[in-house]
Design a protein around this motif. Structure first.
Motif, PDB file in Angstrom:
ATOM      1  N   MET B   1       0.850  -1.200   0.000  1.00  6.53           N
ATOM      2  CA  MET B   1       0.000   0.000   0.000  1.00  6.53           C
ATOM      3  C   MET B   1       0.883   1.247   0.000  1.00  6.53           C
ATOM      4  O   MET B   1       1.910   1.272   0.644  1.00  6.53           O
ATOM      5  CB  MET B   1      -0.913  -0.016   1.237  1.00  6.53           C
ATOM      6  CG  MET B   1      -2.093   0.902   1.099  1.00  6.53           C
ATOM      7  SD  MET B   1      -3.082   0.951   2.608  1.00  6.53           S
ATOM      8  CE  MET B   1      -3.696  -0.707   2.698  1.00  6.53           C
ATOM      9  N   THR B   2       0.475   2.243  -0.675  1.00  2.00           N
ATOM     10  CA  THR B   2       1.299   3.439  -0.772  1.00  2.00           C
ATOM     11  C   THR B   2       1.177   4.273   0.494  1.00  2.00           C
ATOM     12  O   THR B   2       0.291   4.073   1.317  1.00  2.00           O
ATOM     13  CB  THR B   2       0.846   4.288  -1.961  1.00  2.00           C
ATOM     14  OG1 THR B   2      -0.464   4.754  -1.667  1.00  2.00           O
ATOM     15  CG2 THR B   2       0.855   3.490  -3.246  1.00  2.00           C
ATOM     16  N   ASP B   4       0.305   7.442   0.878  1.00  2.00           N
ATOM     17  CA  ASP B   4      -0.946   8.206   0.963  1.00  2.00           C
ATOM     18  C   ASP B   4      -2.104   7.326   1.431  1.00  2.00           C
ATOM     19  O   ASP B   4      -2.898   7.717   2.285  1.00  2.00           O
ATOM     20  CB  ASP B   4      -1.293   8.786  -0.413  1.00  2.00           C
ATOM     21  CG  ASP B   4      -0.465  10.025  -0.697  1.00  2.00           C
ATOM     22  OD1 ASP B   4       0.096  10.562   0.258  1.00  2.00           O
ATOM     23  OD2 ASP B   4      -0.381  10.414  -1.866  1.00  2.00           O
ATOM     24  N   LEU B   5      -2.161   6.150   0.858  1.00  8.45           N
ATOM     25  CA  LEU B   5      -3.240   5.244   1.224  1.00  8.45           C
ATOM     26  C   LEU B   5      -3.120   4.806   2.675  1.00  8.45           C
ATOM     27  O   LEU B   5      -4.116   4.712   3.388  1.00  8.45           O
ATOM     28  CB  LEU B   5      -3.238   4.020   0.314  1.00  8.45           C
ATOM     29  CG  LEU B   5      -3.883   4.218  -1.055  1.00  8.45           C
ATOM     30  CD1 LEU B   5      -3.685   2.983  -1.909  1.00  8.45           C
ATOM     31  CD2 LEU B   5      -5.358   4.531  -0.905  1.00  8.45           C
ATOM     32  N   GLN B   7      -1.884   6.430   5.094  1.00  6.33           N
ATOM     33  CA  GLN B   7      -2.308   7.515   5.976  1.00  6.33           C
ATOM     34  C   GLN B   7      -3.815   7.699   5.961  1.00  6.33           C
ATOM     35  O   GLN B   7      -4.432   7.992   6.990  1.00  6.33           O
ATOM     36  CB  GLN B   7      -1.598   8.802   5.559  1.00  6.33           C
ATOM     37  CG  GLN B   7      -0.106   8.730   5.868  1.00  6.33           C
ATOM     38  CD  GLN B   7       0.595  10.022   5.544  1.00  6.33           C
ATOM     39  OE1 GLN B   7       0.155  11.076   5.963  1.00  6.33           O
ATOM     40  NE2 GLN B   7       1.671   9.935   4.801  1.00  6.33           N
ATOM     41  N   LEU B   8      -4.385   7.514   4.803  1.00  6.06           N
ATOM     42  CA  LEU B   8      -5.845   7.645   4.725  1.00  6.06           C
ATOM     43  C   LEU B   8      -6.512   6.534   5.539  1.00  6.06           C
ATOM     44  O   LEU B   8      -7.461   6.789   6.297  1.00  6.06           O
ATOM     45  CB  LEU B   8      -6.304   7.574   3.259  1.00  6.06           C
ATOM     46  CG  LEU B   8      -7.808   7.701   3.034  1.00  6.06           C
ATOM     47  CD1 LEU B   8      -8.346   9.014   3.610  1.00  6.06           C
ATOM     48  CD2 LEU B   8      -8.148   7.604   1.553  1.00  6.06           C
ATOM     49  N   THR B   9      -6.019   5.310   5.398  1.00  3.14           N
ATOM     50  CA  THR B   9      -6.630   4.215   6.160  1.00  3.14           C
ATOM     51  C   THR B   9      -6.412   4.405   7.662  1.00  3.14           C
ATOM     52  O   THR B   9      -7.307   4.134   8.461  1.00  3.14           O
ATOM     53  CB  THR B   9      -6.078   2.840   5.721  1.00  3.14           C
ATOM     54  OG1 THR B   9      -4.670   2.870   5.798  1.00  3.14           O
ATOM     55  CG2 THR B   9      -6.487   2.479   4.323  1.00  3.14           C
ATOM     56  N   LEU B  11      -6.167   7.233   9.189  1.00  2.00           N
ATOM     57  CA  LEU B  11      -7.080   8.306   9.582  1.00  2.00           C
ATOM     58  C   LEU B  11      -8.508   7.775   9.743  1.00  2.00           C
ATOM     59  O   LEU B  11      -9.218   8.095  10.695  1.00  2.00           O
ATOM     60  CB  LEU B  11      -7.042   9.407   8.511  1.00  2.00           C
ATOM     61  CG  LEU B  11      -7.604  10.757   8.894  1.00  2.00           C
ATOM     62  CD1 LEU B  11      -6.817  11.361  10.051  1.00  2.00           C
ATOM     63  CD2 LEU B  11      -7.556  11.694   7.692  1.00  2.00           C
ATOM     64  N   LEU B  12      -8.897   6.933   8.797  1.00  3.84           N
ATOM     65  CA  LEU B  12     -10.243   6.356   8.876  1.00  3.84           C
ATOM     66  C   LEU B  12     -10.378   5.471  10.106  1.00  3.84           C
ATOM     67  O   LEU B  12     -11.407   5.486  10.787  1.00  3.84           O
ATOM     68  CB  LEU B  12     -10.530   5.545   7.605  1.00  3.84           C
ATOM     69  CG  LEU B  12     -10.861   6.382   6.369  1.00  3.84           C
ATOM     70  CD1 LEU B  12     -10.800   5.518   5.110  1.00  3.84           C
ATOM     71  CD2 LEU B  12     -12.237   7.020   6.491  1.00  3.84           C
ATOM     72  N   GLN B  13      -9.333   4.702  10.371  1.00  2.11           N
ATOM     73  CA  GLN B  13      -9.386   3.824  11.546  1.00  2.11           C
ATOM     74  C   GLN B  13      -9.534   4.638  12.828  1.00  2.11           C
ATOM     75  O   GLN B  13     -10.225   4.251  13.757  1.00  2.11           O
ATOM     76  CB  GLN B  13      -8.128   2.952  11.608  1.00  2.11           C
ATOM     77  CG  GLN B  13      -8.163   1.799  10.615  1.00  2.11           C
ATOM     78  CD  GLN B  13      -6.797   1.224  10.314  1.00  2.11           C
ATOM     79  OE1 GLN B  13      -5.797   1.636  10.894  1.00  2.11           O
ATOM     80  NE2 GLN B  13      -6.736   0.281   9.388  1.00  2.11           N
ATOM     81  N   ALA B  14      -8.904   5.794  12.845  1.00  7.72           N
ATOM     82  CA  ALA B  14      -8.990   6.650  14.035  1.00  7.72           C
ATOM     83  C   ALA B  14     -10.361   7.312  14.145  1.00  7.72           C
ATOM     84  O   ALA B  14     -10.732   7.818  15.200  1.00  7.72           O
ATOM     85  CB  ALA B  14      -7.902   7.717  13.970  1.00  7.72           C
ATOM     86  N   HIS B  15     -11.090   7.320  13.051  1.00  6.15           N
ATOM     87  CA  HIS B  15     -12.417   7.964  13.055  1.00  6.15           C
ATOM     88  C   HIS B  15     -13.478   6.959  12.637  1.00  6.15           C
ATOM     89  O   HIS B  15     -14.286   7.221  11.753  1.00  6.15           O
ATOM     90  CB  HIS B  15     -12.405   9.173  12.122  1.00  6.15           C
ATOM     91  CG  HIS B  15     -11.540  10.272  12.627  1.00  6.15           C
ATOM     92  ND1 HIS B  15     -11.986  11.251  13.475  1.00  6.15           N
ATOM     93  CD2 HIS B  15     -10.217  10.509  12.456  1.00  6.15           C
ATOM     94  CE1 HIS B  15     -10.988  12.061  13.787  1.00  6.15           C
ATOM     95  NE2 HIS B  15      -9.900  11.629  13.183  1.00  6.15           N
ATOM     96  N   ASP B  16     -13.429   5.813  13.267  1.00  7.17           N
ATOM     97  CA  ASP B  16     -14.418   4.778  12.976  1.00  7.17           C
ATOM     98  C   ASP B  16     -15.715   5.112  13.703  1.00  7.17           C
ATOM     99  O   ASP B  16     -15.773   5.105  14.935  1.00  7.17           O
ATOM    100  CB  ASP B  16     -13.861   3.428  13.457  1.00  7.17           C
ATOM    101  CG  ASP B  16     -14.848   2.291  13.247  1.00  7.17           C
ATOM    102  OD1 ASP B  16     -15.977   2.554  12.792  1.00  7.17           O
ATOM    103  OD2 ASP B  16     -14.478   1.140  13.543  1.00  7.17           O
TER     104      ASP B  16
END
Lengths: 179, 302
Positions: B1-2, B4-5, B7-9, B11-16
């Motif tokens: 996974m790159t 950027d990806l 970091q996006l994942t 971030l999403l995990q932190a805002h589940d």
């Protein structure tokens, strides 16, 4: 004849995961209904549920149900509301403005992806699936999913600015709506 | 996974939004009871499943019964029942199994009179109808009913109900018909009161149309082994072309997750020109010959 004990075990082990999946997509009001309906379908088609790894199958079914629900009610994806609510709840004064803005920019970028691409990312982030499992849920091959991820990365770069700058360090992106 | 990806994942995990969600044990137990203990859900679904296909596939019998198809008898010896004996007309195989008699087809191409003879010899009021069927259903029992009585599908068989009570006809497993349900045979109570009608699939004779078509992705069918889930119309067309198959008709998918009992596909036939290649195939039914299928389609994935 279906294996009632086997189904019960699967239900107890995975119900909460499916409930959370539904909660993340349609919100609290419909999450329990979607989860229950998912397992009703699983019970009816139990011989087709992979016994070793049932979760992707369950997520696929839950996904179909949520898509139908969203389409039927002609409503927008509850995900947007949930994320905005989450930002409001967590985005308090203890966060730096830049961090809040970075979240907003990231979620805004997420919202511009197609439903399938976004679901791929969400499945890997929230449901913790690997690429093969996430591909199975959205109905494509692993290689197709890998290609989609590559495309998503390009899109993120385009939306979020320069590749060298990580998204969490971004400056506020004024004027861009959140989701 | 790159990067950027990643970091996006993260971030999403932190805002589940569902990180705090837990299943209520009481609600969980009630839901499980509702699914497994619900006495109507499975039978309704199964009944609809069949009736839906019946609507699609049963057409007036116009075939000329000439020319015998060569079909090998399917007789499987169960391990836990008595010896199998052929009926006097040698059309059926019987095996005593406690208070039940297991019945399988010995000669799938027998004259219907011979089946009646064999049933009558065991004192059973059973009428067996043979219908030309697609390959996955040949040699299987497809439907069971009792004239004038309510017949309900249950997980382990069929309940025939009338004002005097219930009688049970058990399924004998051992067949694979994809998403259709079919049986290798039936197990009938020795003292069965109710008359029973069974539909049995036989091979179509040359030029004869199928009366009952099975799941086209099942063994022996034109789309054997193909997973149609979320395939586009274009993809399925391509696969069919490779296998010299044809699309007999397009049918409109129901708008709900589960079609209502009243949803009749024959009233929702789509003009081929209105179906775009980018649409999705939700389900497929067999057509009236081995090479044809009917596709249930919609503009949205299933």
């Amino acid at each position: 004849m279906r294996d009632e004990a086997g189904f019960t075990s699967m239900f107890q082990k995975h119900y909460e995961s499916v409930l959370r999946y539904a909660w993340r997509r349609v919100g609290p009001a419909d999450a329990a209904d979607v989860a229950a309906e998912t397992f009703k379908v699983a019970w009816e088609k139990y011989d087709r549920v992979p016994q070793d790894q049932p979760l992707p199958w369950l997520y696929t079914t839950a996904r179909n149900l949520t898509l139908n629900l969203i389409r039927r009610d002609n409503r927008r994806d509850a995900l947007a509301d949930l994320l905005v609510e989450d930002l409001t709840r967590h985005g308090t004064e203890e966060d730096h403005a830049a961090t809040i803005a970075a979240r907003q920019a990231a979620f805004a970028a997420l919202s511009t992806l197609s439903d399938g691409d976004r679901e791929l990312i969400l499945l890997m982030s929230w449901e913790g699936l690997d690429l093969r499992q996430a591909a199975e849920v959205v109905g494509c091959s692993r290689s197709t999913a890998a290609m989609r991820l590559h495309r998503i990365r390009g899109r993120l770069r385009h939306l979020l600015g320069e590749e060298s700058q990580p998204i969490t360090d971004r400056q506020p992106s004024f004027g861009r709506s959140v989701i | 996974m790159t990067n950027d990806l990643k970091q996006l994942t993260s971030l999403l995990q932190a805002h589940d939004p569902a990180s705090h969600v837990c299943a209520d044990p009481i609600a969980l137990s009630a839901t499980l009871d509702d699914i497994i203990g619900n006495p109507t859900r499975t039978p309704q679904t199964a009944k609809r499943h069949w009736s839906r296909r019946q609507l699609l596939t049963l057409i007036p019998v116009t075939a000329v019964l000439a020319g015998a198809a060569v079909v090998l008898p399917i007789v499987m010896r169960p391990s836990d029942v008595g010896p199998i004996t052929l009926g006097p007309a040698k059309a059926l195989a019987f095996a005593k199994n406690g208070d039940y008699i297991d019945i399988r087809i010995a000669d799938p191409d027998a004259d219907p009179r011979r089946y009646r003879e064999d049933f009558a010899s065991h004192g059973l009021n059973v009428d067996l109808q043979m219908e030309p069927s697609s390959p996955s259903l040949v040699g299987t029992m497809i439907s069971i009913s009792s004239p004038g009585k309510e017949t309900n599908y249950r997980t382990d068989g069929f309940e025939i109900k009338d004002e005097h009570g219930s009688e049970w006809v058990k399924r004998i497993e051992g067949t694979d018909c994809g998403n259709m349900w079919c049986m290798a045979g039936v197990s009938i109570p020795v003292n069965l009161r109710s008359p029973v009608e069974i539909i049995f699939g036989r091979a179509a004779r040359p030029g004869e149309r199928y009366e009952i078509a099975g799941d086209p992705t099942a063994h022996g069918e034109i789309l054997e082994g193909v997973d149609l889930e979320n395939q586009t119309v274009a993809e399925v067309k391509r696969i069919l072309q490779q296998r010299n198959g044809t699309i007999e008709s397009y049918l409109e998918a129901p708008p709900e997750p589960f079609p209502s009992a009243g949803w009749d596909y024959t009233e929702h036939v789509l003009q081929p020109i209105s179906v775009l290649d980018s649409w999705y195939v939700h389900e497929a039914f067999g057509g009236h010959n081995k090479k044809s299928v009917r596709l249930v389609v919609a503009s949205w994935p299933r």
